[in-house]
Design an enzyme around this catalytic site. Structure first.
Site, short mmCIF file in Angstrom:
data_model
loop_
_atom_site.label_atom_id
_atom_site.label_comp_id
_atom_site.label_asym_id
_atom_site.label_seq_id
_atom_site.Cartn_x
_atom_site.Cartn_y
_atom_site.Cartn_z
N HIS A 6 3.42 14.09 4.20
CA HIS A 6 3.65 12.88 3.42
C HIS A 6 2.31 12.29 2.98
O HIS A 6 1.72 11.46 3.67
CB HIS A 6 4.45 11.87 4.27
CG HIS A 6 4.84 10.63 3.54
ND1 HIS A 6 5.56 9.61 4.15
CD2 HIS A 6 4.67 10.22 2.26
CE1 HIS A 6 5.78 8.63 3.29
NE2 HIS A 6 5.25 8.97 2.13
N HIS A 8 0.20 10.83 -0.72
CA HIS A 8 0.42 10.37 -2.10
C HIS A 8 -0.89 10.40 -2.87
O HIS A 8 -1.95 10.05 -2.33
CB HIS A 8 0.97 8.94 -2.12
CG HIS A 8 2.35 8.79 -1.57
ND1 HIS A 8 3.44 9.40 -2.15
CD2 HIS A 8 2.84 8.10 -0.51
CE1 HIS A 8 4.54 9.08 -1.46
NE2 HIS A 8 4.20 8.31 -0.45
N GLU A 277 1.31 9.49 5.48
CA GLU A 277 1.52 8.64 4.29
C GLU A 277 0.15 8.19 3.79
O GLU A 277 -0.09 7.02 3.54
CB GLU A 277 2.39 7.43 4.66
CG GLU A 277 2.87 6.60 3.49
CD GLU A 277 3.39 5.22 3.94
OE1 GLU A 277 3.31 4.92 5.14
OE2 GLU A 277 3.86 4.46 3.09
N ARG A 283 -4.82 0.54 5.25
CA ARG A 283 -6.18 1.09 5.29
C ARG A 283 -6.88 0.47 6.49
O ARG A 283 -6.49 -0.58 6.98
CB ARG A 283 -6.95 0.72 3.99
CG ARG A 283 -6.20 0.99 2.71
CD ARG A 283 -6.12 2.45 2.33
NE ARG A 283 -4.97 2.70 1.46
CZ ARG A 283 -4.97 2.55 0.14
NH1 ARG A 283 -6.05 2.16 -0.48
NH2 ARG A 283 -3.88 2.81 -0.57
#
Lengths: 327, 327
Positions: A6, A8, A277, A283
């Site tokens: 996962h 992006h 993710e 962060r």
């Protein structure tokens, strides 16, 4: 071998982000997708996702377009198609540029009321170009849940092709269109939970025994409320929820040790896919521990050690769920 | 002394349930609330909530109207008021009939766009009649989230009165109006999570330092994703989420041992209120263990033993959060 299921492309070049604005502002014929060089794509990744993956010892990341920017709430099929193609081309090219480190997962040209044929066409195009998985948005409206449940026959043509092509689907909504429902801190988790409940209520896997569905973000609220869902299934006279584990997998994008510990205890190793993710919702590092919040590999290693169990979650299960990784 | 902070009068006499239908079918002047005898109220409780509470050793339950039937989605202030008064009168009378075993928590005559003055009036009436808490619906629309965030000034007159009267608020939505979002298996958990995120984004407790908010259902997805919320707060440059624990409490309506274990580990004893949400979302027992899913006291005792820690969650914290229990 550590496979992160996962990731992006949240750091795509500005020209890509600007293309969305151009599409939104267009009238009449649509603008063409921007020309983005290989170097620009490489640069957007080497300082970000690839850097962090290398630091943490992640060998391969399944990279999909930025989820909150899928733009599915705009009810225009031409825009959905143009934007999805541009976003998918970026992750496909990224995987071609870094074939050892990245594999592509595509988005679909969804919008509320979209005909499913267009989704199948884009999925087929992307798989032919190398995609190993697909993100399915169960609520393209961005919070109104106006689309059919994930178990509805509406989706069947898509699930048929996914079964044929051995492509698993990760459930993933895009940005929240509701001002008071935060995309990253509420809507994503809500969608994960809602779809699991839809699957309790429906008979999806009787129809598609080979279909594999991944629920991200550690399954939303589901593993934490496992007893609630077991009790609801019993009260509603539905089959035991454990039956769903034949087809449903949870990712490990849960950002603290106690959450990971509970996820592993409740769901069990066979239905977990290592995921961070990344670069995603959060962060930075927990000031108390110095561990990056999304360093889920650290939590898994703390719990499982460098064991066969870790190998199962990080390498074996991903290859079972995403068989095209081996192609 | 064991105090259950989250019970619902889900077994109200038929005449009360029928009153909602009469209100919905009325035109012009509204029908009066039905006359329900003390015996009927007593009978509705002794075979249900009170029986189970006695079996499990629960001494006192905070009883509020059936949450899924609050009817807040109907945009009619007269109906909201008539129905809330009838539902509140039932729990107030139940507490008068069983003062040792029950204390009343009221609902409010909410609807999308309601003026907050009417909510304050009904709260004041109920507190004068003995209510010790109030359920606040952060989304009376039943899923569209069209109302202001819980941190918005819209709510301030209510929070002022709650602070003055030492009344805590439990966040609790009513039934889902979205066909594909299950009330008990998705919407409740979603609302808990969404409101916590709203509180991360807002400055509610700087304005109302004495206000106490209870998030039910174990906090929705929040404790499971504690690291996610910590990371989001940092990314969004909001204060550490631990600050919210000055004012925010979680109930223990989590229906399996691993979930309770994680909740206690993450949130800590000082911010937990023993609760079963009984009779609520689930019924029956886990066939593997023979333990009723909603027997959360069993899970807490398994973890904490008959200890000072158990006493804190089951007796001390409830009296801190609901000071009117001692009145």
């Amino acid at each position: 071998m550590i496979i992160d299921c996962h990731g992006h492309f949240t750091t795509a070049p500005d020209a890509h982000e600007n293309y969305w604005t151009e599409l939104m502002e267009s009238s009449g014929s649509l603008p063409s997708a921007p020309i983005i060089s290989d170097d620009a794509i490489a640069e957007a990744l080497t300082g970000n996702q690839l850097r962090v993956a290398a630091q943490r010892g992640i060998d391969l990341t399944l990279l999909s377009p930025k989820a909150s920017a899928m733009g599915h709430h705009v009810p225009d099929g031409r825009i959905a198609r143009a934007w999805s193609e541009a976003a998918n081309d970026l992750v496909l090219r990224a995987a071609d540029l870094f074939p050892e480190a990245l594999a592509a997962v595509c988005q679909l040209p969804q919008y509320p009321g979209a005909e499913v044929g267009g989704l199948v066409d884009e999925l087929t195009r992307c798989v032919e170009a190398g995609a190993v998985g697909v993100n399915i948005n169960p609520d393209p409206s961005g919070g109104l849940w106006s689309s059919p449940a994930i178990t509805d026959r509406y989706w069947y043509p898509l699930f048929e092709v996914m079964s044929e092509l051995s492509i698993p689907g990760m459930i993933h909504v895009s940005g929240s269109c509701l001002e008071n429902v935060h995309t990253l801190g509420a809507f994503y988790l809500h969608a994960d939970t809602t779809v699991f409940m839809q699957m309790i209520m429906g008979d999806l896997f009787e129809e598609f025994p080979d279909l594999r569905i991944v629920i991200p973000h550690g399954g939303g609220a589901v593993p934490y409320h496992w007893g609630r869902f077991k009790g609801l299934a019993a009260r509603l006279e539905r089959p035991p929820i454990e039956n769903l584990l034949e087809n449903v997998y949870f990712d490990t994008a849960v950002y603290h040790q106690p959450g990971i510990d509970m996820l592993v205890e409740v769901v069990g190793l066979d239905n977990l896919l290592f995921s961070s993710e990344m670069l995603g919702a959060v962060r930075g590092a927990d000031p108390k521990t110095g561990i990056d919040y999304d360093n889920t590999l650290h939590y898994l290693k703390s719990l499982l050690g460098e064991s066969e169990s870790l190998e199962r979650v990080c390498a074996v299960n991903p290859r079972v769920v995403y068989p095209r990784l081996d192609a």
